[in-house]
Scaffold this motif. Structure first.
Motif, PDB file in Angstrom:
ATOM      1  N   THR A   1      -6.677  22.569  -3.935  1.00  0.00           N
ATOM      2  CA  THR A   1      -6.135  23.933  -3.935  1.00  0.00           C
ATOM      3  C   THR A   1      -6.684  24.715  -5.129  1.00  0.00           C
ATOM      4  O   THR A   1      -7.099  25.875  -4.990  1.00  0.00           O
ATOM      5  CB  THR A   1      -4.592  23.873  -3.984  1.00  0.00           C
ATOM      6  OG1 THR A   1      -4.143  23.099  -2.868  1.00  0.00           O
ATOM      7  CG2 THR A   1      -3.987  25.256  -3.919  1.00  0.00           C
TER       8      THR A   1
ATOM      9  N   ARG B   1     -10.348  25.547  -4.551  1.00  0.00           N
ATOM     10  CA  ARG B   1     -10.515  26.653  -3.593  1.00  0.00           C
ATOM     11  C   ARG B   1     -10.264  27.983  -4.295  1.00  0.00           C
ATOM     12  O   ARG B   1     -10.958  28.967  -4.051  1.00  0.00           O
ATOM     13  CB  ARG B   1      -9.566  26.479  -2.405  1.00  0.00           C
ATOM     14  CG  ARG B   1     -10.002  25.371  -1.447  1.00  0.00           C
ATOM     15  CD  ARG B   1      -9.191  25.431  -0.140  1.00  0.00           C
ATOM     16  NE  ARG B   1      -9.385  24.217   0.639  1.00  0.00           N
ATOM     17  CZ  ARG B   1      -8.513  23.196   0.666  1.00  0.00           C
ATOM     18  NH1 ARG B   1      -7.391  23.244  -0.044  1.00  0.00           N
ATOM     19  NH2 ARG B   1      -8.768  22.127   1.395  1.00  0.00           N
TER      20      ARG B   1
ATOM     21  N   VAL C   1     -15.340  26.088  -1.091  1.00  0.00           N
ATOM     22  CA  VAL C   1     -14.857  25.935   0.276  1.00  0.00           C
ATOM     23  C   VAL C   1     -14.937  24.458   0.644  1.00  0.00           C
ATOM     24  O   VAL C   1     -15.732  23.709   0.076  1.00  0.00           O
ATOM     25  CB  VAL C   1     -15.681  26.768   1.287  1.00  0.00           C
ATOM     26  CG1 VAL C   1     -15.514  28.238   1.011  1.00  0.00           C
ATOM     27  CG2 VAL C   1     -17.159  26.364   1.238  1.00  0.00           C
ATOM     28  N   THR C   2     -14.087  24.014   1.568  1.00  0.00           N
ATOM     29  CA  THR C   2     -14.104  22.603   1.957  1.00  0.00           C
ATOM     30  C   THR C   2     -14.588  22.469   3.388  1.00  0.00           C
ATOM     31  O   THR C   2     -14.308  23.316   4.239  1.00  0.00           O
ATOM     32  CB  THR C   2     -12.712  21.968   1.820  1.00  0.00           C
ATOM     33  OG1 THR C   2     -11.761  22.758   2.530  1.00  0.00           O
ATOM     34  CG2 THR C   2     -12.294  21.890   0.366  1.00  0.00           C
TER      35      THR C   2
END
Lengths: 503, 95
Positions: free
Chosen positions: A292, A295, A300-301
């Motif tokens: 978290t 981000r 970005v994941t």
């Protein structure tokens, strides 16, 4: 500028204090030597301490600074894992075999850190010949975790992790064959990086598994790891696997000014297997909380797969022992180390010397290695494992076409209790499932503190997240960790050593 | 795969490690469990996969045929269990 807390300041902060003449390298060294003397009976983090040598080096560092010749690490006290050869100071590999061995030369990494002006405080405890993940296979007794004294510090670089975590040295060298820098870093709440294979010379490091062993730093921040790695890395003709690459500044990304989204566009790959059943709930929660944060910093994941990663533990336990059985054949009681006192002939001398000099874990691995290399079994075990190794390495290459770094927990669990794994080696081996892949593929990987099992320390144990990157992506890994550490303080938490009954 | 105690003694001989007979049952059990874990590899399809010995494409480095190291024999022999006249001493091999 206020004077930093010498016990828990980062190397960078200590360097600033030295530059501002808030204290001398000698004062810094003396204070840490006093802490080591006081806490050695509690944690057993060191095999050898070198007060005289450290004070001489500290005075030399102060003299260099007075002449205006100080670099970023001049006067910074460090500790070496006890498998780095140090001329004049014994190098034991935490083995009875080398209990009294004094190397006749310095290893290349030792030389480079000496030239950088660091002050060597002593040699840290490890699993015997780096074989183990708990530091319990050391001939000199177990090392204790500063966060919970009845827990292991991890291994094999357990003494190094404890030295950094317990305020005994701001930075230390480790070595990583299957996770031996990253796993103890995770268990002790410190930051550690295993660089790309071939970045640091293995000259003067006792060999365990030559195709996997790699040197790296452990410290209190990614910034310090970058400083240390910049000094440690570099081509060395004495190691035939050293990569002839230009010298790199691993701090180059970190020093860029911070923006609101410093990780903008970075693609973090998440392999499902790193978050599967069997990974402790507090570990998953801490890593997800870290995601978290990342981000928020702009990353970005993406989902990636490492289909063969579950084979990394068995592959490692074929290739590691095979290489070890060959490397450790040099310990025969002839040229250095232990020799049995009583024997009948040459063969008996070898057999008794090695029976007495090696501990059980080392013997087991030599036996396994001898077997998988022996006539009739080479193809079925050794060659097969080398083929599956390529599948695992190819998985990583495929994953890095979709992401910049891979992230997950460093270890599925937090530090286990002392003695919990010694009767069941398999249990200990399986805990290395997330770290071994990077060694088999030869890619860089680091562990970064990202939480605790309980936020009310004592009682909580540290949790580490692992970042893995493509070949030669150390500067990027260190930068991601650094940006994370600028918005979190997990890496700055310190164990409550007073509560553990010491001064 | 199960290793017999005779096989363990054979490997121990190859590895030049004396194994106490009393320790054999426990060692056998530990090695069995380790090989049990390793044996999963036999099920992996590796057809056409070339073995990976090293992670980087390595070229054997060459150097000029020159003496680069000084004679440090005495220094290196200081850690040896037994030396005489600059030679390492071992038990008599030839009667």
């Amino acid at each position: 500028m206020s004077r930093p807390d010498i016990a828990y300041a980062t190397a960078s902060e200590l360097a600033a204090g030295l530059a501002a003449r808030q204290f001398s390298a000698l004062e810094l060294t003396d204070e840490l030597l006093a802490r080591i003397a006081a806490l050695q009976p509690v944690f057993n983090a060191f095999v050898s301490v070198d007060p005289d040598g450290a004070r001489v080096a500290a005075k030399a560092a102060d003299a260099a600074r007075a002449k205006g010749e100080a670099g970023p690490l001049t006067g910074i006290p460090i500790a070496h894992k006890d498998l780095y050869m140090t001329e004049g100071l014994r190098t034991t590999c935490s083995s009875k075999m080398l209990e009294h061995f004094v190397a006749p030369f310095d290893g290349h990494v030792v030389t480079l850190l000496k030239q950088a002006g660091t002050v060597l405080l002593g040699k840290t405890a490890m699993d015997e010949f780096a074989m183990g993940s708990s530091n319990e296979t050391s001939f000199f007794g177990p090392v204790r975790n500063p966060w919970q004294r009845d827990s292991v510090p991890g291994g094999s670089s357990g003494g190094a992790a404890v030295a950094v975590a317990a305020g005994l040295a701001p930075a230390a060298t480790g070595s990583d064959t299957g996770g031996s820098i990253r796993q103890p870093s995770s268990f002790c709440g410190v930051t550690g990086i295993k660089p790309t294979y071939g970045i640091c010379s293995r000259h003067g490091m006792a060999a365990f598994a030559s195709s996997l062993d790699q040197a790296g730093p452990m410290a209190r921040s990614a910034e310090d790891c970058a400083l240390m790695l910049t000094a440690m890395a570099g081509y060395d003709a004495r190691d035939a696997t050293s990569l002839p690459r230009p010298k790199e500044d691993y701090c180059r990304e970190l020093v860029k000014p911070s923006t609101a989204k410093p990780l903008d566009g970075i693609r973090i790959g998440l392999p499902e297997v790193f978050f599967a059943d069997g990974v402790g709930a507090p570990v998953v929660a801490a890593v997800e909380a870290a995601l978290t944060e990342l981000r928020k910093l702009g990353a970005v994941t993406v989902s990636v797969t490492l289909p063969n990663i579950s084979y990394s533990v068995p592959v490692y336990h074929v290739l590691g022992p095979a290489e070890a059985s060959s490397n450790l054949s040099c310990f025969d009681g002839v040229r250095y180390g232990h020799r049995a006192a009583h024997y009948t002939d040459l063969l008996d001398m070898y057999r008794k010397t090695r029976a007495e000099g090696f501990g059980d874990e080392v013997k087991r691995r030599i036996l396994i290695g001898t077997y998988v290399l022996s006539h009739g079994y080479y193809d079925a075990y050794y060659l097969k494992a080398q083929k599956v190794r390529r599948l695992i390495a190819d998985d990583y290459q495929a994953a890095f076409t979709q992401c910049d770094v891979i992230l997950g927990p460093t270890v599925p669990t937090t530090a286990p209790l002392l003695g919990a794994q010694m009767q069941d080696p398999i249990k200990m081996y399986l805990n290395d499932i997330f770290t071994i892949g990077a060694n088999l593929a030869g890619i860089p990987a680091m562990s970064v503190p990202c939480g605790f099992t309980s936020n009310n320390s004592p009682g909580g144990l540290p949790i580490g997240m692992q970042l893995q990157g493509a070949y030669f992506s150390e500067a990027q890994l260190l930068n991601i960790a650094h940006r994370f550490q600028q918005v979190t303080d997990w890496h700055r938490r310190v164990p409550n050593i007073q509560a553990l009954g010491t001064k | 795969m199960a290793l017999s105690q005779n096989e363990i003694q054979r490997i121990a001989h190859l590895a030049r490690i004396e194994i106490d007979e009393a320790m054999l049952p426990q060692l056998q059990q530990q090695l069995d469990s380790i090989f049990g874990m390793i044996d999963v590899l036999s099920k992996v399809n590796t057809d056409g996969v070339s073995p990976m010995a090293h992670t980087q494409p390595l070229v054997l480095p060459l150097r000029d045929d020159k003496v680069t190291e000084p004679d440090r024999r005495d220094h290196y022999q200081q850690g040896a269990p037994a030396v005489q006249d600059g030679l390492y001493l071992v038990p008599k091999v030839i009667e």
